[in-house]
Design a protein around this motif. Structure first.
Motif, short mmCIF file in Angstrom:
data_model
loop_
_atom_site.label_atom_id
_atom_site.label_comp_id
_atom_site.label_asym_id
_atom_site.label_seq_id
_atom_site.Cartn_x
_atom_site.Cartn_y
_atom_site.Cartn_z
N MET A 42 78.31 39.16 -19.74
CA MET A 42 76.97 39.70 -20.43
C MET A 42 75.82 38.04 -19.52
N GLN A 43 74.90 38.98 -19.65
CA GLN A 43 73.47 37.90 -18.94
C GLN A 43 73.36 37.03 -19.51
N SER A 44 72.11 36.03 -18.78
CA SER A 44 71.89 34.57 -18.94
C SER A 44 70.90 34.57 -18.65
N LEU A 45 70.11 33.40 -18.69
CA LEU A 45 68.88 32.89 -17.66
C LEU A 45 68.68 31.60 -18.20
N ARG A 46 68.41 30.95 -17.44
CA ARG A 46 67.95 29.74 -16.73
C ARG A 46 66.10 29.59 -16.42
N PHE A 47 66.69 28.14 -16.80
CA PHE A 47 64.98 27.31 -16.44
C PHE A 47 64.66 25.89 -15.51
N ILE A 48 63.69 25.93 -14.96
CA ILE A 48 63.79 24.83 -14.47
C ILE A 48 62.47 23.76 -15.01
N LEU B 119 68.65 29.06 -21.08
CA LEU B 119 68.28 29.21 -22.00
C LEU B 119 68.85 29.65 -22.80
N THR B 120 69.85 29.37 -23.97
CA THR B 120 70.72 30.26 -24.72
C THR B 120 69.97 29.90 -26.10
N ASP B 121 70.10 31.05 -27.05
CA ASP B 121 69.64 30.78 -28.28
C ASP B 121 69.27 29.31 -28.60
N ASN B 122 71.42 28.86 -29.19
CA ASN B 122 70.88 27.82 -29.16
C ASN B 122 70.08 26.56 -28.85
N TYR B 123 69.72 26.50 -28.35
CA TYR B 123 68.78 25.77 -27.63
C TYR B 123 67.75 26.05 -27.76
N LEU B 124 66.92 27.39 -27.84
CA LEU B 124 65.55 27.96 -27.90
C LEU B 124 65.71 27.31 -29.51
N GLN B 125 66.44 27.90 -30.41
CA GLN B 125 65.81 27.33 -31.58
C GLN B 125 66.12 25.61 -32.00
N GLN B 126 66.56 25.14 -31.37
CA GLN B 126 66.43 23.88 -31.65
C GLN B 126 65.24 23.69 -31.10
N ARG B 127 64.63 23.60 -30.00
CA ARG B 127 62.96 23.43 -29.72
C ARG B 127 62.13 24.05 -30.32
N GLU C 189 69.02 41.86 -21.48
CA GLU C 189 69.46 41.50 -21.89
C GLU C 189 69.52 40.28 -22.74
N ALA C 190 69.13 39.51 -21.89
CA ALA C 190 69.44 37.60 -21.96
C ALA C 190 68.00 37.81 -22.65
N LEU C 191 66.86 38.77 -22.13
CA LEU C 191 65.59 38.23 -22.94
C LEU C 191 65.26 38.23 -24.16
N LEU C 192 65.37 40.01 -24.40
CA LEU C 192 65.44 40.41 -25.68
C LEU C 192 65.51 39.24 -27.17
N PRO C 193 67.05 38.98 -27.19
CA PRO C 193 67.68 37.98 -28.10
C PRO C 193 66.61 36.96 -27.89
N LEU C 194 66.14 36.37 -26.83
CA LEU C 194 65.66 35.23 -26.80
C LEU C 194 63.87 35.33 -28.09
N LEU C 195 63.31 36.86 -27.21
CA LEU C 195 62.24 37.14 -28.35
C LEU C 195 62.09 37.21 -29.13
N LYS C 196 63.28 37.79 -29.67
CA LYS C 196 63.83 37.68 -31.43
C LYS C 196 63.49 36.54 -32.06
N LEU C 197 64.63 36.33 -31.34
CA LEU C 197 64.59 34.46 -32.33
C LEU C 197 63.24 34.22 -32.57
N CYS C 198 62.28 34.14 -31.50
CA CYS C 198 60.45 33.86 -31.28
C CYS C 198 59.59 34.59 -32.10
#
Ligand code: SF4
Length: 151
Positions: free
Chosen positions: A1-7, A50-58, A79-88
């Motif tokens: 599964m694809q994932s993203l990281r952020f600095i 940058l997980t769904d959980n982390y973003l939701q928390q923020r 595939e990693a960015l799309l669910p994050l955008l949908k969550l926002c």
């Protein structure tokens, strides 16, 4: 599964006109523009996940304080960015992507309110330059908002 990281993660006011944005600098940009100001972000293995959980928390922490979530990159792993955008969007927030590409695939643009396209070309300058190759678009209207970046 694809994932993203952020600095880096910060609240910004100028990058998206009229919005208070929670901005993530995503690791792993593959474009390698000469003169890139963020070359320290090129290594995709660095930074926090940058997980769904982390973003939701923020988003919960910043409730009523931010109006938009801004991603500096991440389109290279859709595939990693799309669910994050949908969550926002589900949280009622606007979304913005700063991409170095000239176009971004439709599944991603469908989840965006704003999109910055175009690579960094030193001689042409960024959004605050009248000669820039980059375009900042309000996807709700399809209109360029570049004029709002000129001082
Ligand atoms: S698109 Fe942006 S982050 Fe990527 S190399 Fe170009 S200037 Fe750097």
């Amino acid at each position: 599964m694809q994932s993203l990281r952020f600095i880096a993660e910060q609240v910004v006011w100028q990058e998206v006109p009229g919005e208070v944005s929670l901005a993530f600098t995503v690791s792993g940009c593959p474009l390698r523009c000469p003169g890139c100001h963020s070359s320290d972000s090129w290594d995709a293995q660095q930074g926090l996940l940058l997980t769904d959980n982390y973003l939701q928390q923020r988003i919960t922490q910043y409730e009523n304080l931010i109006t938009c979530v801004l991603f500096f990159g991440g389109e290279w792993r859709p595939e990693a960015l799309l669910p994050l955008l949908k969550l926002c969007r589900a949280a009622g927030l606007h979304t913005c992507l700063y991409s170095g590409l000239d176009a971004v695939a439709e599944p991603i643009t469908a989840q965006l309110t704003f999109l910055k396209t175009g690579p960094w070309i030193r001689e042409l300058g960024g959004l605050d330059s009248p000669t820039t190759n980059q375009v900042f678009t309000d996807l709700r209207t399809g209109k360029s908002l570049n004029h709002l970046f000129l001082s």
